[in-house]
Design a protein around this motif. Structure first.
Motif, PDB file in Angstrom:
ATOM      1  N   PRO B   2       0.768  -1.198   0.059  1.00  0.00           N
ATOM      2  CA  PRO B   2       0.071   0.073  -0.068  1.00  0.00           C
ATOM      3  C   PRO B   2       0.872   1.258   0.029  1.00  0.00           C
ATOM      4  CG  PRO B   2      -0.268  -1.248   2.010  1.00  0.00           C
ATOM      5  CD  PRO B   2       0.749  -2.071   1.187  1.00  0.00           C
ATOM      6  N   ASP B   3       2.096   1.023   0.425  1.00  0.00           N
ATOM      7  CA  ASP B   3       2.767   2.312   0.485  1.00  0.00           C
ATOM      8  C   ASP B   3       3.353   3.081  -0.749  1.00  0.00           C
ATOM      9  OD1 ASP B   3       4.457   4.017   1.930  1.00  0.00           O
ATOM     10  OD2 ASP B   3       6.274   2.861   1.861  1.00  0.00           O
ATOM     11  N   GLN B  13      -7.055   1.875   4.785  1.00  0.00           N
ATOM     12  CA  GLN B  13      -5.597   2.289   4.374  1.00  0.00           C
ATOM     13  C   GLN B  13      -5.577   3.676   4.973  1.00  0.00           C
ATOM     14  OE1 GLN B  13      -4.502   1.045   0.400  1.00  0.00           O
ATOM     15  NE2 GLN B  13      -4.463  -1.122   1.081  1.00  0.00           N
ATOM     16  N   ASN B  16      -5.702   4.377   8.718  1.00  0.00           N
ATOM     17  CA  ASN B  16      -4.608   3.650   9.574  1.00  0.00           C
ATOM     18  C   ASN B  16      -3.236   4.416   9.223  1.00  0.00           C
ATOM     19  OD1 ASN B  16      -6.180   2.004  10.643  1.00  0.00           O
ATOM     20  ND2 ASN B  16      -5.651   0.298   9.658  1.00  0.00           N
ATOM     21  N   ARG B  17      -3.055   5.052   7.809  1.00  0.00           N
ATOM     22  CA  ARG B  17      -1.976   5.487   7.608  1.00  0.00           C
ATOM     23  C   ARG B  17      -2.078   7.014   8.255  1.00  0.00           C
ATOM     24  NH1 ARG B  17       1.533   4.608   2.838  1.00  0.00           N
ATOM     25  NH2 ARG B  17       1.789   6.721   2.759  1.00  0.00           N
ATOM     26  N   TYR B  55       1.738  -0.946   6.775  1.00  0.00           N
ATOM     27  CA  TYR B  55       1.649   0.276   5.847  1.00  0.00           C
ATOM     28  C   TYR B  55       2.659   1.041   5.427  1.00  0.00           C
ATOM     29  CZ  TYR B  55      -3.306  -0.681   7.412  1.00  0.00           C
ATOM     30  OH  TYR B  55      -4.481  -1.195   7.191  1.00  0.00           O
TER      31      TYR B  55
END
Lengths: 209, 209
Positions: B2-3, B13, B16-17, B55
């Motif tokens: 996802p990064d 995402q 949470n990021r 993440y």
DNA sequence: CATATTTTTTACCATTTGGTAAAGACACGA
DNA sequence: TCGTGTCTTTACCAAATGGTAAAAAATATG
């Protein structure tokens, strides 16, 4: 326990403690307390890690020793403001001494800056005990000058803050200064001229009271 | 990954990021890069360490993401200086915006301060690329104003330095400020008044050219 | 020189720390 | 309900780091 010995350090002890503190100043000022490692200090001082721990009780003891030793030198220029003297030249003299300290002792400045930014976890008591009274005394002197009409009306506390902020900025944020104003050999002269000029203007402006 | 995913982050995402970055801002600004640990960030964000590493690629990636994301917001107040406007109010407006940022975003200020003090090891390229041009452009505008006789003669580069030094000081060295000027509820108002007053005096003083 | 003391080194250790592997839990469309 | 991809946890690991024990080396002292 040479660390806590009350008196009589041998030549070797004095020399080695000094070497350790100098290396530690390098490392701590560059990486902060937690960023610094005993191995780095050992390497920088040319001594082995256990040998360093023979002279100091531990990492924190080195840091504390550094801060304590430096505190007095660092406060020195603040002690010299004379209520009897001319307000403008007394304060400008102080500004110049602080600029000179930032130029000559950037490591010391950054050591303190690192500590303060992170909340002064190890130095707050020292600040309360040593810095605060000096600060208050100087504020009082400046307030007297203002009351006597010898300076324009301004906030003594924040005036001193301003002096610290501007003078230390050149040492503490040197990396940024280098990026924005690269190269100049006379960089320090220009900085000096600007800062002293700025405070001269401020201190000699006509009070719009 | 996802990064590095180019687009389309799910709700989870994004949330949470964001939580991770907020926690990391807390921790990094308090302890510096090396002083911060993934465990602290995990605790502060209420997530597990491996989940954080799901993440972000690693500790450094979080730090970089933070700095990059903040850089643009942080530079915003510098972008707004208008060569067509009134010099004094343009610059004072800038001072006020910077003071407000220090008040409202002290964590961000300290995050940068930590990075810069330690030599900007991870941010120097960003400074060169993003900050330097803006800085130069603003210096040029101020120089124009001076050449046009609309401002007293002073060094644009160092003027901007001064503004940064003084405004950021209140956020970065808050621990010291608290010790020296404790309590005051109107502390920020007084700081604001002092700083803007100081620059107003400077900018409106008669040039002794 | 012989002994006692100080200094330095070698060889470790326990904890912390950034990071990984792999198994579960969960969400959701078919 | 099943399967597929997303998210989270459990159980680890290797390196780094602050620190120690004890022997060896150097230095001082009688």
């Amino acid at each position: 326990m040479p660390d806590t010995a009350p008196r009589k350090m041998s030549r070797i002890q004095q020399r080695n403690r000094h070497r350790i503190l100098d290396a530690a100043l390098d490392v701590f000022s560059k990486h902060g307390y937690r960023g610094a490692t005993l191995d780095q200090i050992a390497a920088a001082s040319g001594m082995s890690k256990p040998n360093i721990l023979y002279y100091f009780e531990g990492k924190e003891a080195i840091h504390v020793a550094l801060l304590s030793a430096l505190m007095s030198e660092w406060l020195a220029p603040l002690e010299t403001m004379d209520a009897q003297g001319d307000p403008v030249s007394e304060i400008l003299g102080y500004v110049e001494r602080k600029m000179e300290m930032s130029r000559a002792y950037p490591r010391e400045s950054r050591l303190f800056a690192n500590e303060i930014i992170q909340g002064a976890p190890r130095m707050k008591p020292h600040l309360e005990r040593d810095l605060k009274p000096l600060f208050d005394a100087n504020c009082a002197v400046i307030q007297e000058w203002i009351d006597a009409g010898r300076l324009p009306t301004l906030d003594p506390q924040h005036l001193i803050m301003s002096i610290w902020a501007m003078t230390q900025h050149y040492a503490d944020f040197e990396a940024q200064v280098q990026v924005l104003m690269p190269g100049d050999d006379d960089s320090w002269d220009r900085a000096n001229a600007h800062v002293t000029g700025m405070f001269r203007t401020l201190l000699t402006s006509n009070t719009a009271d």
